[in-house]
Scaffold this motif. Structure first.
Motif, PDB file in Angstrom:
ATOM      1  N   THR A  48       0.831  -1.206   0.000  1.00 60.83           N
ATOM      2  CA  THR A  48       0.000   0.000   0.000  1.00 60.83           C
ATOM      3  C   THR A  48       0.864   1.253   0.000  1.00 60.83           C
ATOM      4  OG1 THR A  48      -1.780  -1.151   1.180  1.00 60.83           O
ATOM      5  CG2 THR A  48      -1.793   1.254   1.257  1.00 60.83           C
ATOM      6  N   VAL A  49       1.909   1.250   0.820  1.00 59.26           N
ATOM      7  CA  VAL A  49       2.832   2.398   0.877  1.00 59.26           C
ATOM      8  C   VAL A  49       3.507   2.597  -0.477  1.00 59.26           C
ATOM      9  CG1 VAL A  49       4.967   3.263   1.906  1.00 59.26           C
ATOM     10  CG2 VAL A  49       3.219   2.192   3.356  1.00 59.26           C
ATOM     11  N   ILE A  50       3.982   1.498  -1.054  1.00 63.56           N
ATOM     12  CA  ILE A  50       4.655   1.583  -2.363  1.00 63.56           C
ATOM     13  C   ILE A  50       3.698   2.111  -3.415  1.00 63.56           C
ATOM     14  CG2 ILE A  50       5.672   0.198  -4.225  1.00 63.56           C
ATOM     15  CD1 ILE A  50       6.801  -1.626  -1.946  1.00 63.56           C
ATOM     16  N   GLY A  51       2.460   1.607  -3.419  1.00 62.61           N
ATOM     17  CA  GLY A  51       1.466   2.076  -4.379  1.00 62.61           C
ATOM     18  C   GLY A  51       1.205   3.560  -4.254  1.00 62.61           C
ATOM     19  N   SER A  52       1.182   4.051  -3.014  1.00 56.99           N
ATOM     20  CA  SER A  52       0.962   5.482  -2.790  1.00 56.99           C
ATOM     21  C   SER A  52       2.125   6.312  -3.320  1.00 56.99           C
ATOM     22  CB  SER A  52       0.780   5.735  -1.290  1.00 56.99           C
ATOM     23  OG  SER A  52       0.641   7.120  -1.016  1.00 56.99           O
ATOM     24  N   LEU A  53       3.350   5.849  -3.082  1.00 58.98           N
ATOM     25  CA  LEU A  53       4.529   6.574  -3.576  1.00 58.98           C
ATOM     26  C   LEU A  53       4.575   6.580  -5.098  1.00 58.98           C
ATOM     27  CD1 LEU A  53       7.294   5.314  -1.103  1.00 58.98           C
ATOM     28  CD2 LEU A  53       6.180   7.554  -1.130  1.00 58.98           C
ATOM     29  N   VAL A  54       4.200   5.455  -5.715  1.00 61.01           N
ATOM     30  CA  VAL A  54       4.182   5.382  -7.178  1.00 61.01           C
ATOM     31  C   VAL A  54       3.149   6.351  -7.734  1.00 61.01           C
ATOM     32  CG1 VAL A  54       3.686   3.898  -9.158  1.00 61.01           C
ATOM     33  CG2 VAL A  54       5.034   3.007  -7.246  1.00 61.01           C
ATOM     34  N   ALA A  55       1.966   6.385  -7.128  1.00 60.45           N
ATOM     35  CA  ALA A  55       0.910   7.277  -7.593  1.00 60.45           C
ATOM     36  C   ALA A  55       1.331   8.738  -7.482  1.00 60.45           C
ATOM     37  CB  ALA A  55      -0.366   7.035  -6.795  1.00 60.45           C
ATOM     38  N   LYS A  56       2.104   9.056  -6.449  1.00 65.14           N
ATOM     39  CA  LYS A  56       2.572  10.433  -6.248  1.00 65.14           C
ATOM     40  C   LYS A  56       3.885  10.716  -6.976  1.00 65.14           C
ATOM     41  CE  LYS A  56       0.375  10.738  -1.703  1.00 65.14           C
ATOM     42  NZ  LYS A  56       0.585  10.814  -0.244  1.00 65.14           N
ATOM     43  N   HIS A  82       6.528  -5.662  -9.059  1.00 63.22           N
ATOM     44  CA  HIS A  82       5.892  -4.994 -10.196  1.00 63.22           C
ATOM     45  C   HIS A  82       5.654  -3.515  -9.874  1.00 63.22           C
ATOM     46  CE1 HIS A  82       4.466  -8.134 -13.230  1.00 63.22           C
ATOM     47  NE2 HIS A  82       5.350  -8.725 -12.463  1.00 63.22           N
ATOM     48  N   ALA A  83       5.144  -3.246  -8.678  1.00 61.48           N
ATOM     49  CA  ALA A  83       4.889  -1.859  -8.288  1.00 61.48           C
ATOM     50  C   ALA A  83       6.187  -1.066  -8.187  1.00 61.48           C
ATOM     51  CB  ALA A  83       4.137  -1.818  -6.962  1.00 61.48           C
ATOM     52  N   LEU A  84       7.228  -1.688  -7.615  1.00 62.06           N
ATOM     53  CA  LEU A  84       8.514  -1.004  -7.483  1.00 62.06           C
ATOM     54  C   LEU A  84       9.093  -0.644  -8.850  1.00 62.06           C
ATOM     55  CD1 LEU A  84      10.099  -3.197  -4.651  1.00 62.06           C
ATOM     56  CD2 LEU A  84       9.560  -0.754  -4.475  1.00 62.06           C
ATOM     57  N   VAL A  86       7.471  -0.375 -11.762  1.00 60.94           N
ATOM     58  CA  VAL A  86       6.634   0.643 -12.405  1.00 60.94           C
ATOM     59  C   VAL A  86       6.990   2.026 -11.841  1.00 60.94           C
ATOM     60  CG1 VAL A  86       4.285   1.558 -12.569  1.00 60.94           C
ATOM     61  CG2 VAL A  86       4.722  -0.838 -13.079  1.00 60.94           C
ATOM     62  N   GLY A  87       7.220   2.094 -10.529  1.00 53.65           N
ATOM     63  CA  GLY A  87       7.602   3.368  -9.916  1.00 53.65           C
ATOM     64  C   GLY A  87       8.916   3.907 -10.446  1.00 53.65           C
ATOM     65  N   THR A  88       9.886   3.012 -10.654  1.00 55.18           N
ATOM     66  CA  THR A  88      11.167   3.465 -11.208  1.00 55.18           C
ATOM     67  C   THR A  88      11.003   3.902 -12.662  1.00 55.18           C
ATOM     68  OG1 THR A  88      11.803   1.208 -11.880  1.00 55.18           O
ATOM     69  CG2 THR A  88      12.483   1.931  -9.693  1.00 55.18           C
ATOM     70  N   MET A  89      10.104   3.237 -13.399  1.00 52.84           N
ATOM     71  CA  MET A  89       9.845   3.629 -14.781  1.00 52.84           C
ATOM     72  C   MET A  89       9.242   5.026 -14.844  1.00 52.84           C
ATOM     73  SD  MET A  89       7.124   2.082 -17.528  1.00 52.84           S
ATOM     74  CE  MET A  89       5.815   3.029 -16.753  1.00 52.84           C
ATOM     75  N   LYS A  90       8.247   5.280 -13.997  1.00 57.17           N
ATOM     76  CA  LYS A  90       7.582   6.580 -14.009  1.00 57.17           C
ATOM     77  C   LYS A  90       8.529   7.715 -13.642  1.00 57.17           C
ATOM     78  CE  LYS A  90       2.853   4.986 -12.964  1.00 57.17           C
ATOM     79  NZ  LYS A  90       2.062   5.767 -13.912  1.00 57.17           N
ATOM     80  N   GLU A 228      -2.696  -5.579 -17.180  1.00 56.13           N
ATOM     81  CA  GLU A 228      -1.595  -5.243 -16.274  1.00 56.13           C
ATOM     82  C   GLU A 228      -1.349  -3.739 -16.257  1.00 56.13           C
ATOM     83  OE1 GLU A 228       2.135  -5.886 -13.985  1.00 56.13           O
ATOM     84  OE2 GLU A 228       0.368  -7.118 -14.329  1.00 56.13           O
ATOM     85  N   ASN A 229      -1.346  -3.123 -17.435  1.00 54.49           N
ATOM     86  CA  ASN A 229      -1.083  -1.690 -17.509  1.00 54.49           C
ATOM     87  C   ASN A 229      -2.195  -0.883 -16.863  1.00 54.49           C
ATOM     88  OD1 ASN A 229       1.194  -2.402 -18.909  1.00 54.49           O
ATOM     89  ND2 ASN A 229       0.372  -1.865 -20.925  1.00 54.49           N
ATOM     90  N   VAL A 230      -3.429  -1.285 -17.097  1.00 51.59           N
ATOM     91  CA  VAL A 230      -4.555  -0.582 -16.492  1.00 51.59           C
ATOM     92  C   VAL A 230      -4.467  -0.682 -14.971  1.00 51.59           C
ATOM     93  CG1 VAL A 230      -7.064  -0.584 -16.204  1.00 51.59           C
ATOM     94  CG2 VAL A 230      -6.072  -0.877 -18.488  1.00 51.59           C
ATOM     95  N   MET A 231      -4.169  -1.883 -14.484  1.00 51.91           N
ATOM     96  CA  MET A 231      -4.075  -2.102 -13.043  1.00 51.91           C
ATOM     97  C   MET A 231      -2.969  -1.242 -12.433  1.00 51.91           C
ATOM     98  SD  MET A 231      -3.602  -5.713 -11.031  1.00 51.91           S
ATOM     99  CE  MET A 231      -1.920  -5.951 -11.604  1.00 51.91           C
ATOM    100  N   MET A 232      -1.856  -1.081 -13.149  1.00 52.52           N
ATOM    101  CA  MET A 232      -0.728  -0.301 -12.647  1.00 52.52           C
ATOM    102  C   MET A 232      -0.830   1.173 -13.024  1.00 52.52           C
ATOM    103  SD  MET A 232       0.838  -2.771 -11.164  1.00 52.52           S
ATOM    104  CE  MET A 232       2.310  -1.934 -10.601  1.00 52.52           C
ATOM    105  N   ASN A 233      -1.944   1.560 -13.643  1.00 53.03           N
ATOM    106  CA  ASN A 233      -2.176   2.950 -14.063  1.00 53.03           C
ATOM    107  C   ASN A 233      -1.074   3.448 -15.006  1.00 53.03           C
ATOM    108  OD1 ASN A 233      -3.642   5.359 -14.131  1.00 53.03           O
ATOM    109  ND2 ASN A 233      -2.444   6.254 -12.469  1.00 53.03           N
TER     110      ASN A 233
END
Length: 450
Positions: A48-56, A82-84, A86-90, A228-233
């Motif tokens: 949840t924390v990782i998802g929040s950081l990725v979204a921000k 996967h979330a980590l 995606v966060g580095t990609m963004k 997968e992409n939709v789920m990861m925004n």
């Protein structure tokens, strides 16, 4: 936070070996104080924390969170990685992306095709085509089957460095696999020619040619956002590094049917090719389309970067006479007007900053920093625009980026300003704080010279 976590900063933890961390984990005992101050206790909470950081889009904090997971003895799962990644990609953090890839493999979780797509996309954002090719070789070595998305990620990643030979090799591979070219493939081809050096007459000719060819792409060949992409925004535009990626969720800002035109006009602005840009605008009209906000932005950029202030201002006024302006359009006009720091351009920038402010448009940290960085380069004149931008951001408690503050501080120091001037003192203090925060100190502990 428990005593081990509070003592070992992220920098210290990264210097520790896995063996030492393993020895420390038994001391990470849950206590009432720990339970009250710790932000996550299990993999679900960490996710949840990782998802929040990725979204921000705070990707610079992901390594710290991962370190805390390891220190707590929490075992990441596939979704965590996967979330980590995606966060580095963004956030275009290639080193962190490969670190998480390696950690994932070390834990017996081989990357799947979607994860490789995110990694390849990160290579494109960081303009590292060699790393993208190595990922392709790794996929083949481990028997990971490429999807249509993978080919397009590769094509656009290689396009970022202008390697047209490699790009066409991917096109051939796609054709051999029975895949047709869609709009994102043509966008990648255009980007490849834009980035190819040296720039020749063929560059702009090829851009027009590719736009014409793209009109034949079939909707059957069109890719669509995977689950997968939709789920990861992650939109297709972001995955393939299309210039419109940051505007894709803005309602009414862009027409997604015009992706190839978007990329081509963006290329014209970068190449300062006014003639090619006007040819493309005529083609757009003949195809029965009207301008969207992104197209107007690129036309303005092109005109203003070519020194044609009148045409840049005209297209802004024409577009905003029939629809409400956006902050991005104002910022594009203001930033473009400052190119060359001509008296007229600087006055125009000042006037439209005031109009923008009067209409209630507020500069966010990125827009304000970009404009301050541009305005700070003015070597003559009263530094009015830079001072106005600084005051605007201060009035809204927005701290500009380090490069913007550094450039503004340098510009102030070059002028005859008393050492005890309140503005100079505030800027110096802000610069010191930013350098402390982001490590901008020399090896003797002093502030880096500007």
């Amino acid at each position: 936070m428990n005593i081990v976590k509070s003592f070992f900063t992220s920098a210290h933890r990264r210097r520790c070996s896995p063996a030492l961390l393993a020895k420390l984990r038994p001391f990470s005992v849950a206590t009432p104080e720990y339970a009250k101050r710790n932000y996550a206790n299990n993999v679900s909470e960490y996710n949840t924390v990782i998802g929040s950081l990725v979204a921000k889009r705070r990707g610079y904090l992901l390594r710290d969170v991962y370190d805390d997971m390891m220190l707590d003895g929490v075992q990441p799962v596939r979704d965590t990685f996967h979330a980590l990644i995606v966060g580095t990609m963004k956030n275009s953090r290639l080193q962190d992306a490969f670190y998480f890839r390696d950690e994932m493999k070390a834990m017996g979780l081989p990357p799947d095709v979607n994860l490789y797509n995110f990694l390849i996309s990160t290579c494109g954002k960081c303009k590292n085509s060699d790393a993208a090719i190595k990922l392709l070789e790794e996929m083949k070595k481990h028997g990971v089957k490429l999807k249509g998305e993978t080919y397009i990620c590769l094509l656009n990643a290689l396009a970022a460095t202008g390697r047209t030979d490699q790009v066409y090799a991917i096109v051939r591979d796609m054709t051999a696999a029975g895949l047709g070219l869609n709009k994102f493939c043509y966008a990648g081809l255009i980007t490849a020619f834009k980035n190819k050096t040296p720039i020749t007459d063929e560059t702009t000719t090829k851009i027009i040619e590719l736009v014409k060819q793209s009109k034949g792409w079939s909707s059957i060949d069109a890719s669509s956002d995977s689950g997968e992409n939709v789920m990861m925004n992650v939109s297709e535009e972001e995955l393939y590094n299309i210039p419109t990626a940051e505007y894709i969720h803005r309602r009414g800002f862009i027409n997604r049917q015009l992706t190839v035109y978007h990329v081509a006009l963006h290329a014209c602005a970068d190449l300062k090719s006014k003639e090619t840009m006007e040819t493309l605008l005529d083609m757009l009209k003949s195809d029965g389309y009207s301008y969207d906000a992104f197209i107007v932005m690129q036309a303005m950029r092109c005109y203003l970067h070519c020194g044609d202030i009148d045409s840049g201002l005209k297209i802004f006024e024409e577009y905003t006479s029939t629809r409400p302006p956006t902050a991005e359009l104002f910022v594009t006009l203001i930033e473009g007007a400052m190119v060359g720091y001509t008296p007229r351009g600087m006055q125009l920038a000042q006037d439209y900053l005031e109009k923008m402010n009067a209409r209630g448009f507020y500069l966010n940290a990125k827009m304000g920093s970009d404009l301050l960085l541009a305005a700070a380069g003015e070597r003559t004149g009263g530094y009015t625009t830079a001072n106005y931008l600084w005051d605007l951001m201060q009035s809204r408690n927005i701290t500009p980026s380090l490069p913007a503050v550094e450039a503004y501080h340098k510009g102030l120091k070059q002028r005859e300003i008393p050492a005890d001037d309140p503005r100079l003192l505030l800027v110096s203090r802000t610069l010191d704080n930013l350098m402390d925060r982001f490590g901008g100190r020399d090896r003797f502990g002093g502030r880096r010279r500007t």
